[in-house]
Design an enzyme around this catalytic site. Structure first.
Site, PDB file in Angstrom:
ATOM      1  N   PHE A 164       0.817  -1.209   0.000  1.00 16.73           N
ATOM      2  CA  PHE A 164       0.000   0.000   0.000  1.00 16.73           C
ATOM      3  C   PHE A 164       0.858   1.269   0.000  1.00 16.73           C
ATOM      4  O   PHE A 164       0.823   2.072  -0.941  1.00 16.73           O
ATOM      5  CB  PHE A 164      -0.937  -0.035   1.210  1.00 16.73           C
TER       6      PHE A 164
ATOM      7  N   TYR B 270       4.017  -6.616  17.328  1.00 15.88           N
ATOM      8  CA  TYR B 270       4.242  -5.754  16.164  1.00 15.88           C
ATOM      9  C   TYR B 270       4.893  -4.439  16.576  1.00 15.88           C
ATOM     10  O   TYR B 270       5.878  -3.993  15.973  1.00 15.88           O
ATOM     11  CB  TYR B 270       2.930  -5.472  15.446  1.00 15.88           C
TER      12      TYR B 270
ATOM     13  N   LYS C 289       8.682  -2.872  15.397  1.00 12.57           N
ATOM     14  CA  LYS C 289       8.904  -1.585  14.737  1.00 12.57           C
ATOM     15  C   LYS C 289       9.809  -0.681  15.576  1.00 12.57           C
ATOM     16  O   LYS C 289      10.620   0.081  15.036  1.00 12.57           O
ATOM     17  CB  LYS C 289       7.570  -0.895  14.465  1.00 12.57           C
TER      18      LYS C 289
ATOM     19  N   ARG D 134      -7.767   7.953  16.559  1.00  8.28           N
ATOM     20  CA  ARG D 134      -6.463   7.846  15.926  1.00  8.28           C
ATOM     21  C   ARG D 134      -6.180   9.131  15.149  1.00  8.28           C
ATOM     22  O   ARG D 134      -7.091   9.878  14.799  1.00  8.28           O
ATOM     23  CB  ARG D 134      -6.423   6.661  14.945  1.00  8.28           C
TER      24      ARG D 134
ATOM     25  N   ASP E 205      -4.628  -3.075  21.131  1.00 11.83           N
ATOM     26  CA  ASP E 205      -5.012  -1.784  20.560  1.00 11.83           C
ATOM     27  C   ASP E 205      -4.887  -0.678  21.608  1.00 11.83           C
ATOM     28  O   ASP E 205      -5.276  -0.860  22.768  1.00 11.83           O
ATOM     29  CB  ASP E 205      -6.461  -1.829  20.065  1.00 11.83           C
TER      30      ASP E 205
END
Length: 313
Positions: A12, A143, A147, A211, A275
């Site tokens: 993407f 994740y 990063k 967000r 989250d």
């Protein structure tokens, strides 16, 4: 001619970035193993780029792909917080080992600068907003850890080896070519495609979580600016890339109802593990270092994204 390599260039962000670099006059090499990237994302520019199908953990092949390059834009990663919770090793292997391999290959190939797609997930669920680069990192998922480790490696390769590096912490990017069709897809493409089919959308939690949703064009422009900025202003540094605008899921759905001119049914389910509740970027550091601009605010970005999915299915 300036030569640039985009790892994950069939994904993407990478495919949008590759197009932007072509427009800016760069000679572009796209590196992708097509595990999550798709050739259809670059089908219209395949005759303008050099496409190399290789995994970023393959050091020898990367050194060859990076040969003669001025810049490497490292976008390749195995994304998704839920996927990393389901399978932390594969996320680590792709994102940590892959990033280290990219840095080693770039160093060996004599690349001028490497720009890294870092993630705002490194901040974790801090109640302090906006999120500033000097804040302590408190990742909530494998994740996010992967990063953050990539950022640390980037900093070390500049401090220890002199390889110019820049880490850009992306805040919830959305826009054309974002895949809505997997269980790990991001929320905006899922919302749009469900709404276009007249199906109810699935909302995790009450929908008031927020967000800093950032339209893709802002991010690709920032990558190029970070690549071209003077080393004393950016090398070895980490920068937030967002819009400094806090958007709830319910606000997204309200905007979609306005754009589509009809109500959207909603099904609420449990909040997902890993989250964060709220996120908002302080973008002053990027503004000062390389004149980062929010050229496309959220409402216009959402309108453009809906139009793309309407045209492309």
């Amino acid at each position: 001619m300036t030569k640039s390599v985009v790892t994950g260039g069939a994904g993407f962000v990478g495919s949008n970035l590759a197009r932007h670099l072509l427009t800016a006059g760069h000679e572009v090499t796209v590196v992708d193993n097509l595990s999550t990237g798709r050739l259809e994302n670059v089908a219209d520019v395949l005759n303008e780029v050099r496409f190399v199908e290789v995994d970023v953990r393959n050091r020898e092949s990367l050194e060859e792909a990076f040969s003669g390059a001025d810049y490497v834009f490292h976008q390749a990663a195995l994304g998704s917080v839920p996927r990393s919770i389901d399978d932390p090793w594969t996320s680590h292997d792709n994102n940590v080992n892959g990033t280290l391999t990219v840095l080693l290959a770039a160093q060996k190939a004599g690349v001028r600068r490497v720009i890294y797609a870092a993630s705002s997930s490194a901040y974790g669920d801090t109640p302090t907003l906006p999120k500033v680069e000097t804040m302590r990192s408190l990742p909530l998922s494998p994740y996010a850890v992967t990063k953050l480790v990539g950022e640390l490696y980037f900093n070390v390769f500049y401090r220890v080896y002199g390889l110019e590096t820049v880490a850009l912490r992306y805040f919830n990017i959305f826009g054309p070519r974002q895949n809505p069709h997997t269980q790990y897809s991001a929320v905006i493409p899922k919302f749009i495609t469900a709404a276009l089919k007249g199906e109810p959308v699935t909302v995790h939690g009450d929908g008031n979580q927020s967000r800093d949703f950032t339209y893709i064009d802002n991010v690709v422009e920032a990558n190029l600016r970070a690549a071209l900025a003077p080393a004393e202003q950016v090398a070895g540094e980490t920068f937030n890339l967002g819009c400094n605008d806090r958007i709830s899921l319910n606000r997204i759905l309200g905007r979609l109802e306005e754009i589509l001119d009809r109500p959207i049914a909603r099904v609420h389910v449990d909040t997902r593990k890993g989250d964060v509740r709220d996120s908002l970027a302080d973008i002053s550091k990027a503004q000062a270092a390389f004149s980062y601009e929010v050229r496309v605010p959220f409402p216009e970005g959402l309108r453009r994204t809906v139009a793309w999915y309407q045209q492309n299915g």
